[in-house]
Scaffold this motif. Structure first.
Motif, PDB file in Angstrom:
ATOM      1  N   TYR A  40       0.819  -1.196   0.028  1.00  0.00           N
ATOM      2  CA  TYR A  40      -0.006   0.102  -0.035  1.00  0.00           C
ATOM      3  C   TYR A  40       0.794   1.316  -0.012  1.00  0.00           C
ATOM      4  O   TYR A  40       0.604   2.014  -0.886  1.00  0.00           O
ATOM      5  CB  TYR A  40      -0.950  -0.080   1.117  1.00  0.00           C
ATOM      6  CG  TYR A  40      -1.521   1.160   1.567  1.00  0.00           C
ATOM      7  CD1 TYR A  40      -2.597   1.793   0.750  1.00  0.00           C
ATOM      8  CD2 TYR A  40      -1.097   2.018   2.710  1.00  0.00           C
ATOM      9  CE1 TYR A  40      -3.259   2.993   1.156  1.00  0.00           C
ATOM     10  CE2 TYR A  40      -1.761   3.242   3.049  1.00  0.00           C
ATOM     11  CZ  TYR A  40      -2.582   3.669   2.270  1.00  0.00           C
ATOM     12  OH  TYR A  40      -3.415   4.791   2.397  1.00  0.00           O
ATOM     13  N   LEU A  41       1.864   1.397   0.642  1.00  0.00           N
ATOM     14  CA  LEU A  41       2.931   2.288   0.946  1.00  0.00           C
ATOM     15  C   LEU A  41       3.601   2.743  -0.340  1.00  0.00           C
ATOM     16  O   LEU A  41       3.684   3.959  -0.952  1.00  0.00           O
ATOM     17  CB  LEU A  41       3.869   2.142   2.117  1.00  0.00           C
ATOM     18  CG  LEU A  41       3.283   2.247   3.393  1.00  0.00           C
ATOM     19  CD1 LEU A  41       4.472   1.761   4.302  1.00  0.00           C
ATOM     20  CD2 LEU A  41       2.618   3.780   3.856  1.00  0.00           C
ATOM     21  N   LEU A  60       9.777   2.202   7.553  1.00  0.00           N
ATOM     22  CA  LEU A  60       8.569   2.545   8.469  1.00  0.00           C
ATOM     23  C   LEU A  60       7.848   1.141   8.751  1.00  0.00           C
ATOM     24  O   LEU A  60       7.680   0.954  10.297  1.00  0.00           O
ATOM     25  CB  LEU A  60       7.529   3.335   7.623  1.00  0.00           C
ATOM     26  CG  LEU A  60       6.096   3.484   8.460  1.00  0.00           C
ATOM     27  CD1 LEU A  60       5.851   5.094   8.635  1.00  0.00           C
ATOM     28  CD2 LEU A  60       5.001   2.689   8.208  1.00  0.00           C
ATOM     29  N   TYR A  61       8.112   0.432   8.120  1.00  0.00           N
ATOM     30  CA  TYR A  61       7.576  -1.193   8.499  1.00  0.00           C
ATOM     31  C   TYR A  61       8.287  -1.536   9.520  1.00  0.00           C
ATOM     32  O   TYR A  61       7.744  -2.528  10.708  1.00  0.00           O
ATOM     33  CB  TYR A  61       7.885  -2.022   7.509  1.00  0.00           C
ATOM     34  CG  TYR A  61       7.425  -3.678   7.152  1.00  0.00           C
ATOM     35  CD1 TYR A  61       6.031  -3.998   7.601  1.00  0.00           C
ATOM     36  CD2 TYR A  61       8.456  -4.659   7.606  1.00  0.00           C
ATOM     37  CE1 TYR A  61       5.801  -5.261   7.918  1.00  0.00           C
ATOM     38  CE2 TYR A  61       7.792  -5.683   8.071  1.00  0.00           C
ATOM     39  CZ  TYR A  61       6.948  -6.188   8.114  1.00  0.00           C
ATOM     40  OH  TYR A  61       6.368  -7.424   8.050  1.00  0.00           O
ATOM     41  N   ILE A  63       9.950   0.157  11.795  1.00  0.00           N
ATOM     42  CA  ILE A  63       9.668   0.884  13.222  1.00  0.00           C
ATOM     43  C   ILE A  63       8.302   0.231  13.604  1.00  0.00           C
ATOM     44  O   ILE A  63       8.285   0.121  14.915  1.00  0.00           O
ATOM     45  CB  ILE A  63       9.484   2.325  12.799  1.00  0.00           C
ATOM     46  CG1 ILE A  63      10.757   2.987  12.425  1.00  0.00           C
ATOM     47  CG2 ILE A  63       9.012   3.043  13.750  1.00  0.00           C
ATOM     48  CD1 ILE A  63      11.030   4.484  11.848  1.00  0.00           C
ATOM     49  N   TYR A  64       7.435   0.138  12.798  1.00  0.00           N
ATOM     50  CA  TYR A  64       6.062  -0.302  13.322  1.00  0.00           C
ATOM     51  C   TYR A  64       6.411  -1.755  13.852  1.00  0.00           C
ATOM     52  O   TYR A  64       5.666  -1.961  15.108  1.00  0.00           O
ATOM     53  CB  TYR A  64       5.144  -0.295  12.093  1.00  0.00           C
ATOM     54  CG  TYR A  64       3.870  -1.099  12.454  1.00  0.00           C
ATOM     55  CD1 TYR A  64       2.802  -0.617  12.952  1.00  0.00           C
ATOM     56  CD2 TYR A  64       3.648  -2.085  11.773  1.00  0.00           C
ATOM     57  CE1 TYR A  64       1.651  -1.190  13.380  1.00  0.00           C
ATOM     58  CE2 TYR A  64       2.616  -3.067  12.078  1.00  0.00           C
ATOM     59  CZ  TYR A  64       1.463  -2.486  12.709  1.00  0.00           C
ATOM     60  OH  TYR A  64       0.234  -3.057  13.231  1.00  0.00           O
ATOM     61  N   THR A  65       6.972  -2.477  13.510  1.00  0.00           N
ATOM     62  CA  THR A  65       6.976  -3.812  13.907  1.00  0.00           C
ATOM     63  C   THR A  65       7.849  -3.832  15.099  1.00  0.00           C
ATOM     64  O   THR A  65       7.591  -4.656  16.148  1.00  0.00           O
ATOM     65  CB  THR A  65       7.579  -4.877  12.873  1.00  0.00           C
ATOM     66  OG1 THR A  65       8.719  -4.401  12.377  1.00  0.00           O
ATOM     67  CG2 THR A  65       6.789  -5.312  11.850  1.00  0.00           C
ATOM     68  N   GLY A  66       8.879  -3.102  15.234  1.00  0.00           N
ATOM     69  CA  GLY A  66       9.609  -2.847  16.498  1.00  0.00           C
ATOM     70  C   GLY A  66       8.768  -2.224  17.841  1.00  0.00           C
ATOM     71  O   GLY A  66       8.843  -2.861  18.817  1.00  0.00           O
ATOM     72  N   LEU A  67       7.965  -1.401  17.372  1.00  0.00           N
ATOM     73  CA  LEU A  67       7.066  -1.005  18.600  1.00  0.00           C
ATOM     74  C   LEU A  67       5.789  -1.862  18.832  1.00  0.00           C
ATOM     75  O   LEU A  67       5.438  -1.877  20.073  1.00  0.00           O
ATOM     76  CB  LEU A  67       6.419   0.512  17.803  1.00  0.00           C
ATOM     77  CG  LEU A  67       7.228   1.807  17.896  1.00  0.00           C
ATOM     78  CD1 LEU A  67       6.606   2.806  17.257  1.00  0.00           C
ATOM     79  CD2 LEU A  67       7.910   2.046  19.022  1.00  0.00           C
ATOM     80  N   VAL A  68       5.392  -2.749  17.867  1.00  0.00           N
ATOM     81  CA  VAL A  68       4.559  -3.705  18.306  1.00  0.00           C
ATOM     82  C   VAL A  68       5.021  -4.665  19.261  1.00  0.00           C
ATOM     83  O   VAL A  68       4.368  -5.381  19.983  1.00  0.00           O
ATOM     84  CB  VAL A  68       4.223  -4.469  16.948  1.00  0.00           C
ATOM     85  CG1 VAL A  68       3.622  -5.984  17.223  1.00  0.00           C
ATOM     86  CG2 VAL A  68       3.313  -3.663  16.078  1.00  0.00           C
ATOM     87  N   TYR A 119      -1.072   8.026   9.941  1.00  0.00           N
ATOM     88  CA  TYR A 119      -0.316   7.924  11.228  1.00  0.00           C
ATOM     89  C   TYR A 119      -1.374   7.585  12.422  1.00  0.00           C
ATOM     90  O   TYR A 119      -1.039   6.809  13.195  1.00  0.00           O
ATOM     91  CB  TYR A 119       0.368   9.211  11.243  1.00  0.00           C
ATOM     92  CG  TYR A 119       1.800   9.138  10.315  1.00  0.00           C
ATOM     93  CD1 TYR A 119       2.539   8.195  10.558  1.00  0.00           C
ATOM     94  CD2 TYR A 119       1.885  10.220   9.426  1.00  0.00           C
ATOM     95  CE1 TYR A 119       3.785   7.937   9.609  1.00  0.00           C
ATOM     96  CE2 TYR A 119       2.883   9.931   8.441  1.00  0.00           C
ATOM     97  CZ  TYR A 119       3.883   9.109   8.596  1.00  0.00           C
ATOM     98  OH  TYR A 119       4.955   8.875   7.791  1.00  0.00           O
ATOM     99  N   LEU A 120      -2.415   8.155  12.266  1.00  0.00           N
ATOM    100  CA  LEU A 120      -3.307   8.023  13.602  1.00  0.00           C
ATOM    101  C   LEU A 120      -3.661   6.348  13.538  1.00  0.00           C
ATOM    102  O   LEU A 120      -3.695   5.868  14.694  1.00  0.00           O
ATOM    103  CB  LEU A 120      -4.654   8.731  13.233  1.00  0.00           C
ATOM    104  CG  LEU A 120      -5.784   8.526  14.411  1.00  0.00           C
ATOM    105  CD1 LEU A 120      -5.066   8.809  15.648  1.00  0.00           C
ATOM    106  CD2 LEU A 120      -7.213   9.416  13.846  1.00  0.00           C
TER     107      LEU A 120
END
Length: 466
Positions: A40-41, A60-61, A63-68, A119-120
């Motif tokens: 999608y990105l 970004l992927y 960062i997202y999986t790390g925060l998860v 982002y939200l």
């Protein structure tokens, strides 16, 4: 705090299958979104993508999986001290559903670039995951009393639900996105999260009773003599040492295992003979081998653990077996490279790849669900969900290490990388076997083993005077 009044199914409390269904649909939601996120990105066509560069999307992927993986630390602490597990799951589930539906909103409803809604939506998913992920796993452990030999089998069944959700997610989200655009994929993920919430809210009271209602710290304080939070006892400190030591071996395992989505996938694409007659097997299909093997083998392994009863291997030995199986999988990858005979233009049999995925999956079944089970056995009651968050934190470290290892394939070559991982895994397994008896002693009977040291006093307490 086991809940035994609701009967059993397949030898386990019925509440296990409620948590199985809750987690299945939550994982469906997570993996459906994850399957299409980078696509999608980076989509620059009229299908509604954001048109990012591949580098920005992968960044970004990551960062997202790390925060998860990191936010369950916070969510576990909040549940242990304030919300309780059941309330945390519901709040987290609602936030994740809102996150998915926010991603599914048409661009024109929010802003022309869609970045505000995007982002939200990600923020809602990350926060919701932090509240949901550690607590659903902890509640599985609460169904069983200390020393109950069914616990490892229960987590293996629970783990099958995770992978069934993952298997369905790629098919449904991929099909919806192809037919109706990316927003349909996010919508499907949101509907999956709603299914998870509905199942939990309809059946939790009947099948779980009081499990997860009261924050663990409050329960622990109520069980103490003076009704206040107590310092860690020697037994609890020993058990936490086991968790941290075993976590190091978890990093070794996942750092090798996670090559499946990177290095092994690239090798399969470039060097495996994927032809069956006139049909070429898509490289992406090999990623389905892992959930397929889990779904087919998990019930057999769960039944084996229960059938073995007192002869069931301890958690350290199961972890060692997992590392040996990981090593066997990479031995198969070494075999694939050797079949090429040093000619990197030659193709190797894809049966090597299938065998590697099989051994890796069997190793995963001996480690991942067993690790979740082990945390519920060893973590002090008041730290149960927090320690589950710590356990997921080891996965975050492993994913980072996996990326570093895979990045060096161009310098070292696939033979050196595959062989190096095999040797590292085998040596780690041997080390774990050697020290397993000490680790079992530090568990202080958490797995039903007899122990001679039953010390359970605060670690800072002074010995009684004669």
């Amino acid at each position: 705090m086991s809940n035994k009044g609701n009967g059993t199914l397949m030898g386990h409390p019925k509440g296990l299958f409620l948590l199985f269904g809750t987690e299945l649909w939550e994982r469906f939601s997570y993996y459906a979104m994850r399957a299409i996120l980078v696509l999608y990105l980076t989509d620059k066509t009229v299908n509604g993508g954001l048109g990012w560069s591949t580098e920005d999307a992968l960044s970004l992927y990551g960062i997202y999986t790390g925060l998860v993986y990191i936010t369950p630390l916070i969510g576990g602490w909040v549940a242990d001290n304030f919300l309780g597990q059941r309330r945390s799951i519901i709040i987290g589930g609602v936030l994740m559903a809102l996150g998915q539906f926010t991603l599914a909103l048409p661009h024109s409803l929010v802003d022309p670039n869609a970045t505000t809604a995007f982002y939200l939506g990600l923020a809602l998913l990350i926060i919701g995951n932090g509240l949901f992920k550690p607590n659903i796993s902890t509640m599985v452990g609460d169904l069983y009393s200390e020393g109950d030999h069914r616990r490892d089998g229960a987590f293996t069944i629970f783990y099958m639900g995770i992978n069934l959700g993952a298997l369905l997610a790629g098919i449904v989200a991929g099909s919806a996105s192809t037919a109706y655009g990316w927003k349909a994929g996010f919508l499907a993920a949101g509907i999956g999260m709603v299914c998870s919430l509905v199942i939990q809210m309809l059946f939790a009271e009947k099948l779980l009773g009081n499990i997860g209602k009261v924050p663990a710290a409050k329960r622990a304080a109520a069980m103490s003599d003076n009704g206040k939070k107590q310092p860690l006892t020697k037994k609890e400190i020993d058990r936490l040492k086991v968790v941290m030591i075993m976590g190091l071996f978890v990093v070794v395992f996942w750092a090798g295992f996670e090559q499946a989505g990177g290095l092994m996938s690239i090798y399969t694409q470039e060097y495996a003979d994927r032809m069956i007659g006139s049909f070429e097997v898509p490289t992406a299909w090999f990623q389905s081998l892992n959930p397929f093997f889990i779904i087919t083998m998990a019930p057999l392994l769960a039944a084996l653990w229960v059938k073995m009863g007192p002869k069931e291997p301890s958690s350290p030995i199961k972890f060692a077996i997992a590392l040996f199986l990981l090593a066997m999988g990479f031995v198969c990858m070494v075999g694939a490279v050797m079949q090429q005979g040093g000619d990197m233009t030659a193709k190797t049999s894809m049966l090597w790849i299938v065998a590697a995925y099989f051994f890796h999956t069997m190793g995963e079944l001996c480690l991942s669900p067993i690790g979740l089970s082990m945390i519920t056995k060893l973590a002090p009651l008041r730290l149960a969900s927090l320690m589950m968050g710590v356990w997921f934190g080891f996965n975050a470290v492993a994913n980072y290490v996996a990326g570093m290892v895979g990045a060096h394939v161009g310098e070292a070559g696939p033979l050196a990388i595959f062989g190096g991982i095999a040797i590292t895994a085998a040596v780690s397994g041997l080390i774990l076997v050697v020290f397993s008896n000490q680790l079992i002693r530090w568990m202080h009977g958490a797995e039903g083993k007899a122990v001679t040291d039953t010390t359970d006093v605060p670690a800072n307490a002074k010995p009684a005077q004669a």
